[in-house]
Design an enzyme around this catalytic site. Structure first.
Site, short mmCIF file in Angstrom:
data_model
loop_
_atom_site.label_atom_id
_atom_site.label_comp_id
_atom_site.label_asym_id
_atom_site.label_seq_id
_atom_site.Cartn_x
_atom_site.Cartn_y
_atom_site.Cartn_z
N ARG A 240 9.71 -8.28 53.50
CA ARG A 240 9.84 -8.00 52.08
C ARG A 240 8.82 -6.93 51.71
O ARG A 240 7.67 -6.98 52.17
CB ARG A 240 9.58 -9.25 51.24
CG ARG A 240 10.73 -10.25 51.21
CD ARG A 240 11.95 -9.74 50.45
NE ARG A 240 13.03 -10.73 50.38
CZ ARG A 240 14.00 -10.86 51.28
NH1 ARG A 240 14.05 -10.06 52.33
NH2 ARG A 240 14.94 -11.78 51.13
N GLU A 269 12.16 -2.12 45.35
CA GLU A 269 13.52 -1.95 45.83
C GLU A 269 14.58 -2.12 44.73
O GLU A 269 14.43 -3.04 43.93
CB GLU A 269 13.73 -3.05 46.88
CG GLU A 269 14.63 -2.71 48.00
CD GLU A 269 14.64 -3.82 49.04
OE1 GLU A 269 13.61 -4.02 49.71
OE2 GLU A 269 15.67 -4.49 49.15
N HIS A 287 17.11 -1.57 53.58
CA HIS A 287 17.23 -3.03 53.68
C HIS A 287 18.52 -3.42 54.44
O HIS A 287 19.38 -4.12 53.89
CB HIS A 287 17.18 -3.69 52.30
CG HIS A 287 16.73 -5.12 52.36
ND1 HIS A 287 16.03 -5.74 51.36
CD2 HIS A 287 16.91 -6.08 53.32
CE1 HIS A 287 15.79 -7.00 51.69
NE2 HIS A 287 16.31 -7.23 52.89
C1 DGY Z 1 17.18 -12.01 54.06
O1 DGY Z 1 18.08 -12.75 54.46
O2 DGY Z 1 16.20 -12.44 53.44
C2 DGY Z 1 17.30 -10.58 54.37
O3 DGY Z 1 16.30 -9.82 53.80
C3 DGY Z 1 18.68 -10.08 53.99
O4 DGY Z 1 18.90 -8.91 54.68
#
Ligand code: DGY
Length: 321
Positions: A240, A269, A287
Site C-alpha cells: 500500500r 492513488e 496497482h
Molecule cells: C489487495 O488485494 O489488497 C491488492 O492490493 C489488490 O490488488
C-alpha cells in the site's frame, strides 16, 4: 427497489457477476469506474450486502446510509484499509476480504519490479525507443546482480512475503525478513534470517514491502528508514502506498540516498506524485499486483462466496471481523 438488494460497486468478472445474480436477490451494479461518493451513499440505502473494492471508502457514514439491513461488506482485495472495520463490527456488519488467492500474482509482479529496477529494464527500453545510438560495452548499463548474492529484505512475512521468498530462493538470494507471529510451515523459513526492521534496512540490497497498511505501518518507510538503506539499494512496494512517505522517498531518490524504487502503489492513488514520474530511477505500475486473469476470477469469486454464506446465515469463508 423494495426487496433488499446486493450492491456491487464495480463490475466484477463475468463469472462472479453470474454468481451474484444467482443468489436470488436483486443486484445493483456500478460500472467499470469507481462510483462517486454520492452514488456510493445512495446505493448503500436498502442494500443487504455490498461487494466493494479497495477504491471505495466504507466508513461510518456509508454504514449509516445503508442502515440496519446491511449484513456484509465483502471487499474484493486482501487489504482492507479502505474499510472502518470497528464501525462495521459495532453495527453487526460482517466484513470479508480475499486472502490467499492473490499471493502468487502479487509475488510474481514483485519479482518483475525487482528485476526491472535491479537490471534497469526500463532504462534499456527507453534508450532503444529514443533511438539513442548504442553498442555492447563492458561498462554499459550496469545494474545490480540479484544472483550474485544480493540480499532481499522482506518487510511483512505473511502469505505474500513468503511467496516472494520462494521466488527469491530460485535466484539464490540470501533473505532477511521482519519477525512474524504467524507460524512458519513447509519451507517458509528456509534460507530466511529474521531481523528487526532497522537491521533489515541496513543489510538489504533490495527491500520489498508486504505488510498491511495500518496506523502502525503508515510511513513505516520514512526519511529515517530510508537513511538506513544502502545507497545502492532498491525499494519495492506492491503493498500500500501509505506505508512509504513519498516525499521522503523522492528526496532519497534525488539525492542518491538509495539507488531506485519500483512502486505498484501510491500514497494518493490513483494520483501519482509527478516528482516520482520525473525521476529516471523509478519503475512505476498502476496497482496491478493482482491483475492476472485467473487471480481476478478467484478474488471476485471469493467475494461473492462470502456474500452467499452470510446471506444463507452461515459464517463467511474469509472473515475479517
Ligand atoms: C489487495 O488485494 O489488497 C491488492 O492490493 C489488490 O490488488
Amino acid at each position: 427497489m423494495s426487496m433488499p438488494y446486493i450492491y456491487v460497486t464495480r463490475t466484477l468478472t463475468d463469472s462472479a457477476m453470474a454468481d451474484v445474480r444467482g443468489l436470488g436477490r436483486p443486484v445493483v451494479t456500478g460500472g467499470d469506474e469507481p462510483p462517486g461518493r454520492d452514488d456510493l451513499l445512495r446505493h448503500a440505502q436498502g442494500a443487504v450486502a455490498v461487494v466493494c473494492t479497495l477504491t471505495e471508502r466504507i466508513d461510518a457514514e456509508f454504514l449509516d446510509a445503508a442502515g440496519p439491513g446491511l449484513r456484509i461488506v465483502a471487499n474484493t482485495a486482501v487489504g482492507y484499509d479502505n474499510i472502518d472495520v470497528p464501525a462495521a463490527t459495532e453495527r453487526g456488519v460482517r466484513v470479508t476480504n480475499t486472502p490467499g488467492v492473490l499471493d502468487g500474482a502479487t509475488a510474481d509482479l514483485t519479482m518483475a519490479l525487482i528485476l526491472a529496477a535491479a537490471r534497469r529494464v526500463l532504462d534499456g527500453d527507453r534508450l532503444i525507443r529514443e533511438r539513442t545510438p548504442w553498442i555492447w560495452g563492458p561498462r554499459m548499463m550496469l545494474g545490480l546482480d540479484l544472483s550474485a548474492g544480493a540480499t532481499l529484505g522482506i518487510v511483512g512475512y505473511g502469505r505474500i512475503g513468503r511467496a516472494v521468498a520462494r521466488r527469491a530462493r530460485a535466484f539464490d538470494m540470501p533473505i532477511l525478513a521482519t519477525p512474524t507471529s504467524t507460524p512458519l510451515t513447509g519451507d517458509d523459513g528456509q534460507g530466511v534470517t529474521f531481523v528487526e526492521l532497522p537491521e533489515l534496512l541496513s543489510r538489504s540490497d533490495v527491500v520489498t514491502l508486504h505488510c498491511p497498511l495500518t496506523p502502525a505501518t503508515r510511513h513505516l518507510i520514512d526519511a529515517q528508514a530510508l537513511a538506513r538503506m544502502k545507497s545502492t539499494a532498491v525499494l519495492v512496494n506492491t503493498a500500500r502506498g501509505g506505508i512509504v512517505d513519498e516525499s521522503a522517498l523522492v528526496e532519497a531518490l534525488r539525492s542518491g540516498g538509495i539507488a531506485s524504487a519500483a512502486l505498484d502503489v501510491f500514497e494518493g492513488e490513483p494520483r501519482v506524485d509527478p516528482a516520482l514520474a520525473d525521476l529516471p530511477n523509478t519503475v512505476l505500475t498502476p496497482h496491478i499486483g493482482s491483475a492476472g486473469t485467473a487471480t481476478r476470477e478467484r478474488m471476485c469469486g471469493l467475494s461473492v462466496a462470502n456474500v452467499a454464506e452470510v446471506l444463507a446465515g452461515r459464517d463467511p469463508v474469509t472473515p475479517v471481523n
